[in-house]
Motif scaffolding. Structure first.
Motif, short mmCIF file in Angstrom:
data_model
loop_
_atom_site.label_atom_id
_atom_site.label_comp_id
_atom_site.label_asym_id
_atom_site.label_seq_id
_atom_site.Cartn_x
_atom_site.Cartn_y
_atom_site.Cartn_z
N ALA B 110 -29.13 4.98 -15.24
CA ALA B 110 -29.18 4.07 -16.38
C ALA B 110 -29.57 2.48 -16.22
O ALA B 110 -30.22 1.91 -16.83
CB ALA B 110 -27.71 3.90 -17.09
N GLU B 111 -29.22 2.31 -14.76
CA GLU B 111 -29.91 0.86 -14.44
C GLU B 111 -31.27 0.85 -14.40
O GLU B 111 -31.86 -0.16 -14.73
CB GLU B 111 -29.23 0.57 -13.07
CG GLU B 111 -29.46 -0.84 -12.60
CD GLU B 111 -29.02 -1.98 -13.47
OE1 GLU B 111 -27.91 -1.82 -13.82
OE2 GLU B 111 -29.52 -3.09 -13.44
N LEU B 112 -31.80 2.00 -13.80
CA LEU B 112 -33.35 2.30 -13.60
C LEU B 112 -33.99 1.89 -15.24
O LEU B 112 -34.97 1.53 -15.48
CB LEU B 112 -33.81 3.33 -13.04
CG LEU B 112 -34.00 3.28 -11.69
CD1 LEU B 112 -32.83 2.74 -10.78
CD2 LEU B 112 -34.37 4.70 -11.08
N LEU B 113 -33.36 2.41 -16.20
CA LEU B 113 -33.52 2.41 -17.66
C LEU B 113 -33.21 1.13 -18.45
O LEU B 113 -33.55 1.01 -19.36
CB LEU B 113 -33.32 3.57 -18.48
CG LEU B 113 -34.08 4.91 -18.44
CD1 LEU B 113 -34.08 5.36 -16.90
CD2 LEU B 113 -33.32 5.80 -19.07
N GLY B 114 -32.44 0.04 -17.67
CA GLY B 114 -32.03 -1.03 -18.22
C GLY B 114 -31.11 -0.87 -19.36
O GLY B 114 -31.13 -1.69 -20.51
N ARG B 115 -30.10 0.03 -19.18
CA ARG B 115 -29.10 0.24 -20.47
C ARG B 115 -27.67 -0.42 -19.78
O ARG B 115 -27.46 -0.75 -18.89
CB ARG B 115 -28.97 1.68 -20.27
CG ARG B 115 -30.37 2.70 -20.66
CD ARG B 115 -31.00 2.19 -21.86
NE ARG B 115 -32.15 2.46 -22.03
CZ ARG B 115 -32.47 3.47 -22.80
NH1 ARG B 115 -31.79 3.99 -23.63
NH2 ARG B 115 -33.95 3.91 -22.91
N SER B 116 -27.06 -0.51 -20.71
CA SER B 116 -25.88 -1.10 -20.66
C SER B 116 -24.69 -0.30 -19.81
O SER B 116 -23.98 -0.78 -19.05
CB SER B 116 -25.07 -1.39 -21.95
OG SER B 116 -24.81 -0.30 -22.81
N ASN B 117 -24.90 1.07 -19.72
CA ASN B 117 -24.20 1.86 -18.86
C ASN B 117 -24.82 1.88 -17.42
O ASN B 117 -24.19 2.72 -16.59
CB ASN B 117 -23.85 3.18 -19.48
CG ASN B 117 -25.18 3.80 -19.60
OD1 ASN B 117 -26.40 3.24 -19.74
ND2 ASN B 117 -25.26 5.27 -19.76
N GLY B 118 -25.84 0.87 -17.25
CA GLY B 118 -26.14 0.79 -15.87
C GLY B 118 -25.14 0.19 -14.92
O GLY B 118 -24.28 -0.51 -15.04
N LEU B 119 -25.58 0.53 -13.62
CA LEU B 119 -24.56 0.21 -12.33
C LEU B 119 -24.54 -1.34 -12.61
O LEU B 119 -23.33 -1.98 -12.08
CB LEU B 119 -25.44 0.26 -11.10
CG LEU B 119 -24.47 0.40 -9.76
CD1 LEU B 119 -23.34 1.47 -9.88
CD2 LEU B 119 -25.48 0.92 -8.77
N MET B 120 -25.31 -2.20 -12.99
CA MET B 120 -25.23 -3.71 -13.08
C MET B 120 -25.46 -4.06 -14.35
O MET B 120 -26.01 -5.27 -14.82
CB MET B 120 -25.97 -4.55 -12.04
CG MET B 120 -25.81 -4.42 -10.61
SD MET B 120 -26.70 -2.87 -10.13
CE MET B 120 -28.14 -3.96 -9.62
N SER B 121 -25.20 -3.12 -15.46
CA SER B 121 -25.38 -3.36 -16.92
C SER B 121 -26.90 -3.81 -17.34
O SER B 121 -27.09 -4.56 -18.19
CB SER B 121 -24.47 -4.53 -17.27
OG SER B 121 -23.16 -3.97 -17.09
#
Lengths: 325, 354
Positions: B110-121
């Motif tokens: 999700a971080e690679l995809l730029g999503r809010s559930n990404g590792l660093m939001s």
């Protein structure tokens, strides 16, 4: 209450915090055995020992990287970069790593560290050992930037910097190290982001930082003799910036001057002038005026250095002329 | 004066070929459970990054990404040798190192995809993967910087007496920047519990490291200048990595100071997604692809008696996890606009004035 030099105040501020919190450690070139090349860390090795007060190689990137890695894993380091000019060889660690990591990690990484440094001119050290670079730091989101001008402020702002959970760039002015001032007994803890009115006045507001503060005060003395009442504000903290104190003063005096040691372009006063133009425009009775070092490297010869840096005389003359026109 | 590229054309340098013997470490004294764990990690890294590449091609992963396809044995071997509270410092090529520490796939994808559930939001991206709770202390995108930062974490561990070790991964190109040399001297002087791991994949970005480095082994040959031993290992054999990692980490934990390990490896793709990697001799690429760390390791496990079916099951479980992570990442919300303004400062905000 004791008379203390500015350089002794640096050591006192650090010692105060090291006594309180054993996570506070100090690293830098010659800071331990020698007590610092500017003698700002005298006595700390003796009191706190070699585990907490550490001499490093001439490796500015390694010094700041070590401070950062330690800060992100539970220590609260104070790291010294001897001359602020040397930030040019380790600016990556400051700008790309220390300033941005909290943001990039969405707050996972906390960086409670202080980077102290000898900043500024007036000592005839030439262009590579005299720069005022606090405006470089001001331009980078994620860094707090303070510049004390009195021994009392050195102690209190150092304590505030050490206790801050943000990285703080602590600019000591080399030209002030031998200056003296009264410092109250006991622990002193100031607050970041606060300016101080050093001298109240009614006709003009003069903002100054570091060694420009005593010069602005001397200028205000001269101006008083010529019937002009100047208010002198010691900006102290560039980030956070106490715009409330500055704009409130402007609303009372109607004129704003900045006294900046940095070369002309994009000195800290430019940002303040911009804020004043946007938010204090209707309080202004005349143009905002910046008094700066010209946009040149600092020359070494005393006659030339004195010529180009703002002086009490040049400040007084500029303010007087502006108010007369 | 001998200039680079004066004795051969660009891309036509002598090939560096991998070892021929795949069985060298068959007899190493490593628990089978550890080895199957390493195998699972290898699969996770390979399948995760293959999917990340696909998502890139579908323009779901934006910006750039640096894959470590072909280099997974280093991350997996070290990951297996580290204690859960040890520190990892990685580069912008850090997906595998992040997974190696047990960070779940969904927040990484999700971080690679730029999503809010990404590792660093969504505020760090592919090059800055960080999970402090897993000891993944960051992925750093300026060459050399993080060696100095790893020293700091090691110093802190030493100061606090926790026995933690910092392991810092970097590429061959890093060995020619000043921070590398500052960091090695610094670590040696204070006997810091840090392990420096050079992932030597023979190329910086588009230039062969051998063409612009004064010594053959860019990291190991410099180690002696700082009083450290010279170690070059097979970075495609996860067992070779695990053994070297365990020894270096143990040494650091015992207070005997830093180590430097140079692990020879090869990236299957280019430096970043913009790079087709055409500067490499074809037979070199082919030889290294034939010395792929994953088939190599799988064949070993089979020789050691692990059932193919057990390994197939691992492959399938990992594929399911990657599918789930992909779905969850794609389903993730975009970051809230307000989040662009959080966490500049420790108070959570971004205000610079009153």
């Amino acid at each position: 209450m004791a008379q203390l030099t500015y350089r002794d105040a640096v050591a006192r501020g650090i010692a105060q915090e090291m006594r309180r919190d054993e996570r506070v450690v100090l690293i830098g070139e010659d800071v331990a055995g020698a007590g610092g090349v500017f003698k700002t860390t005298v006595g700390l090795l003796a009191e706190f020992g070699p585990k907490r007060v550490i001499d490093t190689p001439i490796s500015e990137q390694a010094i700041l990287g070590a401070a950062m890695g330690a800060a992100m894993t539970g220590l609260r380091p104070v790291a010294e970069i001897m001359f602020s000019d040397f930030f040019a060889v380790c600016w990556d660690i400051v700008v790309n790593e220390i300033a941005k990591t909290r943001y990039m990690t969405d707050g996972q990484v906390v960086l409670p560290l202080v980077i102290k440094t000898g900043n500024g001119g007036g000592l005839r050290f030439g262009a590579q050992h005299s720069q005022s670079i606090e405006n470089w730091a001001m331009a980078v989101p994620g860094l707090k930037v303070v510049t004390p001008s009195t021994p009392e402020d050195v102690v209190g702002l150092m304590a505030a910097a050490v206790r801050s959970d943000d990285p703080v760039m602590f600019f000591e002015h080399k030209g002030l190290y031998s200056s003296k001032g009264e410092v109250p007994d006991g622990d002193i803890v100031d607050s970041l982001g606060t300016a101080k009115i050093r001298r109240p006045g009614t006709d003009a507001t003069i903002l100054a930082l570091g060694m420009m503060v005593p010069r602005a005060l001397a200028a205000a003395d001269q101006l008083a003799g010529r019937g002009i009442s100047a208010e002198v504000i010691d900006v102290r903290s560039l980030v956070p910036l106490d715009t409330a104190t500055i704009l409130s003063s402007l609303s009372r005096t109607g004129r704003l001057f900045t006294v900046e040691e940095n070369p002309r372009l994009l000195g800290w006063g430019a940002e303040i002038a911009s804020i004043a133009a946007e938010e204090g425009f209707w309080d202004l009775d005349g143009p905002i005026q910046r008094i700066t070092t010209p946009h040149i490297p600092l020359p070494s010869a005393d006659s030339l250095e004195d010529l180009v840096m703002p002086s009490a005389d040049s400040v007084a003359t500029t303010v007087e002329k502006a108010l007369q026109s | 004066m001998k200039l680079p590229l004066s004795d051969h054309e660009y891309g036509e340098h002598g090939a560096v070929l991998p070892p021929q013997n795949h069985a060298t470490h068959d007899g190493a004294d490593i628990d089978l459970a550890v080895r199957t764990g390493i195998y699972r990690k290898l699969q996770e890294m390979r399948q995760f990054e293959s999917r990340a590449y696909d998502l890139f091609m579908r323009q779901l992963v934006k910006g750039t990404s640096h894959l470590s396809l072909g280099m997974e044995a280093i991350a997996a071997g070290f990951g297996a040798a580290m204690r859960s509270d040890d520190y990892t410092f990685a580069t912008y090529r850090g997906h595998a190192h992040t997974l190696a520490r047990g960070v779940p796939m969904t927040p990484v994808m999700a971080e690679l995809l730029g999503r809010s559930n990404g590792l660093m939001s969504g505020k760090g991206g592919s090059m800055h993967l960080t999970s402090v709770e897993h000891g993944m202390m960051g992925s750093y995108a300026i060459i050399g910087a993080h060696l100095t930062i790893a020293n700091g974490a090691a110093w802190s561990a030493q100061y606090r007496g926790t026995g933690q070790v910092a392991v810092c991964f970097f590429g061959d190109g890093t060995t020619n920047i000043g921070a590398f040399h500052e960091a090695l001297n610094y670590a040696a002087v204070y006997r810091l519990p840090v392990v420096f791991v050079c992932e030597n994949n023979l190329y910086m970005e588009y230039t062969a490291i051998a063409d612009i480095t004064a010594v053959q082994h860019p990291a190991a040959d410099r180690a002696s200048a700082y009083g450290l031993g010279s170690q070059v290992i097979d970075g495609n054999d996860a067992d070779a990595v695990y053994l070297a990692a365990s020894a270096a980490i143990e040494r650091a934990r015992a207070g005997e100071g830093p180590s430097l390990v140079e692990a020879l490896t090869y990236r299957h793709g280019g430096h970043s997604r913009a790079d087709p990697g055409k500067y490499r001799p074809e037979h070199e690429v082919a030889a290294w692809k034939a010395y792929d760390p994953i088939p190599l390791y799988r064949a070993r496990l089979v020789r050691l008696g692990v059932e193919e079916a057990e390994l197939d099951l691992i492959d399938k479980e990992v594929a399911g996890a990657v599918d789930l992570a992909t779905e969850e990442a794609i389903a993730g919300d975009l970051p809230s606009p307000e989040s662009a303004f959080t966490d500049v400062w420790a108070d959570g905000g971004s205000s610079w004035r009153n």
